[in-house]
Write an enzyme that holds these catalytic residues in place. Structure first.
Site, mmCIF file in Angstrom:
data_model
loop_
_atom_site.group_PDB
_atom_site.id
_atom_site.type_symbol
_atom_site.label_atom_id
_atom_site.label_comp_id
_atom_site.label_asym_id
_atom_site.label_seq_id
_atom_site.Cartn_x
_atom_site.Cartn_y
_atom_site.Cartn_z
ATOM 1 N N ASN A 102 -2.055 7.453 -10.751
ATOM 2 C CA ASN A 102 -2.593 8.688 -11.324
ATOM 3 C C ASN A 102 -2.168 8.854 -12.776
ATOM 4 O O ASN A 102 -1.073 8.450 -13.159
ATOM 5 C CB ASN A 102 -2.114 9.894 -10.519
ATOM 6 C CG ASN A 102 -2.598 9.840 -9.085
ATOM 7 O OD1 ASN A 102 -3.507 9.068 -8.772
ATOM 8 N ND2 ASN A 102 -2.000 10.626 -8.217
ATOM 9 N N HIS A 119 -1.628 3.244 -14.520
ATOM 10 C CA HIS A 119 -2.897 3.457 -15.241
ATOM 11 C C HIS A 119 -2.750 4.402 -16.429
ATOM 12 O O HIS A 119 -3.734 4.962 -16.905
ATOM 13 C CB HIS A 119 -3.973 3.964 -14.271
ATOM 14 C CG HIS A 119 -4.374 2.926 -13.256
ATOM 15 N ND1 HIS A 119 -5.030 3.221 -12.090
ATOM 16 C CD2 HIS A 119 -4.208 1.578 -13.252
ATOM 17 C CE1 HIS A 119 -5.250 2.099 -11.406
ATOM 18 N NE2 HIS A 119 -4.746 1.094 -12.083
ATOM 19 N N ASN A 213 -2.390 9.351 4.556
ATOM 20 C CA ASN A 213 -3.771 9.491 4.089
ATOM 21 C C ASN A 213 -4.521 10.357 5.091
ATOM 22 O O ASN A 213 -4.119 10.467 6.245
ATOM 23 C CB ASN A 213 -4.439 8.107 3.974
ATOM 24 C CG ASN A 213 -5.620 8.097 3.004
ATOM 25 O OD1 ASN A 213 -6.617 8.794 3.221
ATOM 26 N ND2 ASN A 213 -5.512 7.310 1.945
HETATM 27 P P1 OAD Z 1 -9.548 7.047 -4.563
HETATM 28 O O1 OAD Z 1 -10.388 8.215 -4.931
HETATM 29 O O2 OAD Z 1 -10.177 5.713 -4.516
HETATM 30 O O3 OAD Z 1 -8.900 7.295 -3.129
HETATM 31 C C1 OAD Z 1 -8.318 8.518 -2.788
HETATM 32 C C2 OAD Z 1 -7.676 8.376 -1.422
HETATM 33 O O4 OAD Z 1 -7.002 9.573 -1.122
HETATM 34 C C3 OAD Z 1 -8.669 8.129 -0.279
HETATM 35 O O5 OAD Z 1 -8.170 7.086 0.545
HETATM 36 C C4 OAD Z 1 -8.671 9.464 0.484
HETATM 37 O O6 OAD Z 1 -8.884 9.303 1.876
HETATM 38 C C5 OAD Z 1 -7.273 9.971 0.208
HETATM 39 N N1 OAD Z 1 -7.098 11.445 0.245
HETATM 40 C C6 OAD Z 1 -7.964 12.409 -0.143
HETATM 41 N N2 OAD Z 1 -7.416 13.627 -0.033
HETATM 42 C C7 OAD Z 1 -6.135 13.432 0.424
HETATM 43 C C8 OAD Z 1 -5.046 14.308 0.732
HETATM 44 N N3 OAD Z 1 -5.144 15.629 0.579
HETATM 45 N N4 OAD Z 1 -3.895 13.745 1.171
HETATM 46 C C9 OAD Z 1 -3.787 12.397 1.332
HETATM 47 N N5 OAD Z 1 -4.779 11.540 1.048
HETATM 48 C C10 OAD Z 1 -5.935 12.035 0.602
HETATM 49 O O7 OAD Z 1 -8.294 7.084 -5.549
HETATM 50 P P2 OAD Z 1 -7.283 5.902 -5.982
HETATM 51 O O8 OAD Z 1 -6.965 5.033 -4.819
HETATM 52 O O9 OAD Z 1 -6.177 6.545 -6.705
HETATM 53 O O10 OAD Z 1 -8.482 3.906 -11.871
HETATM 54 O O11 OAD Z 1 -8.165 5.102 -7.009
HETATM 55 C C11 OAD Z 1 -7.600 4.022 -7.688
HETATM 56 C C12 OAD Z 1 -8.108 3.962 -9.103
HETATM 57 O O12 OAD Z 1 -9.543 4.000 -9.123
HETATM 58 C C13 OAD Z 1 -7.729 5.141 -9.985
HETATM 59 O O13 OAD Z 1 -6.430 5.027 -10.518
HETATM 60 C C14 OAD Z 1 -8.753 5.073 -11.076
HETATM 61 C C15 OAD Z 1 -9.976 4.873 -10.219
HETATM 62 O O14 OAD Z 1 -11.077 4.309 -10.832
HETATM 63 C C16 OAD Z 1 -8.544 3.937 -13.201
HETATM 64 O O15 OAD Z 1 -8.832 4.949 -13.799
HETATM 65 C C17 OAD Z 1 -8.200 2.639 -13.856
#
Ligand code: OAD
Ligand code: ZN
Length: 249
Positions: A102, A119, A213
């Site tokens: 994040n 990031h 998650n």
């Molecule tokens: P994602 O949006 O891909 O995934 C979010 C995750 O959080 C999903 O698995 C959801 O199920 C989960 N989730 C949602 N609400 C939640 C809650 N209240 N408690 C627990 N889990 C929850 O986000 P990232 O994995 O962070 O990159 O994405 C990775 C990267 O993709 C980011 O850093 C960004 C993006 O493009 C760059 O900007 C380089």
């Protein structure tokens, strides 16, 4: 929602000295920051190649500048929640490292001390030509891209698609994930590489992985235990349990 803990997890939590939290957008969802993927995900409506790539920025710097201002505004108006705070409170009991994808600065605002930001961080900016860094207080918000004294364009200090991750932080994160007693994987879809190698690398070294998650992810199959619930619900319960276990140790 009250969590069910396995005996194996409780034994580990009791013995553990070092914890690593590998976090993604889901940990900030309850603070009001939208995630990237999933039902209301940002990348369903916006195009990452336009908004989060160097080509996108060179083609339309104003659009990208505006988009990051919008995101900064959201971030500045939100607060870390009990999940972020539980991670920082665990420093009372453990050596804790946060490895986050994040850019929202919420772990720092919640008080965590050792944070690797794979990031980048939205609250920092730098000049593309001379690399001078600009703190948020030095940035003038407007619809025009701000320029440095040297004439270069100022951009947010975040990692865009196709760019390298900060190598020192990445290596330190891999090391911390390999050396810890429990690696918590919180609120990430674990599909964006190289960041997603962090849990995989730790697993290959025999590490113990615990996921938090709201639903199963690509990484669920390599987890030793999964807690399905929101970060704001689950993490404070882990903190409470850890306090109880460490007191009786
Ligand atoms: P994602 O949006 O891909 O995934 C979010 C995750 O959080 C999903 O698995 C959801 O199920 C989960 N989730 C949602 N609400 C939640 C809650 N209240 N408690 C627990 N889990 C929850 O986000 P990232 O994995 O962070 O990159 O994405 C990775 C990267 O993709 C980011 O850093 C960004 C993006 O493009 C760059 O900007 C380089
Ligand atoms: Zn400059």
């Amino acid at each position: 929602m009250s969590l069910e803990f396995t005996q194996d997890f409780l034994d580990r939590l009791k013995r553990a000295e070092r914890l690593v939290f590998f976090t993604g957008a889901g940990i900030s969802a309850e603070s009001g920051i939208p995630t990237f993927r999933g039902k209301d995900g940002i990348w369903n409506k916006m195009r990452p190649e336009e908004l989060a790539s160097i080509d996108g920025f060179m083609k339309n710097p104003e659009l990208v500048w505006e988009w990051y201002q919008h995101r900064r505004k959201i971030v500045n108006e939100t607060q870390p929640h009990d999940g972020h705070k539980a991670i920082s409170a665990l420093e009372e009991l453990y050596d804790v490292t946060v490895v986050t994808q994040n850019v929202d600065n919420l772990h720092r605002r919640a008080g965590s001390r050792r944070i690797y930001e794979l990031h980048g961080n939205l609250t920092r900016n730098f000049c593309m030509d001379c690399r001078t860094e600009f703190a948020e207080s030095e940035i003038e918000y407007g619809s025009k891209v701000m320029r440095c004294k040297c004439g270069g364009m100022i951009r947010p200090d975040v990692v865009w698609f196709g760019e390298m991750l900060p190598q020192d932080e990445f290596l330190a994160s891999e090391q911390a994930a390999r050396d810890c007693d429990i690696l918590f994987v919180v609120g990430t879809s674990a599909v964006v590489y190289p960041a997603a190698y962090i849990p995989i690398g730790a697993k290959q070294e025999g590490g113990y992985l615990a996921e938090v998650n709201i639903e199963p992810t690509d990484a669920t199959r390599i987890m030793d235990v999964s807690f399905f619930g929101t970060a704001g619900e689950v993490l404070p319960q882990i903190l409470a349990k850890a306090r109880e276990l460490k007191k009786s140790a």
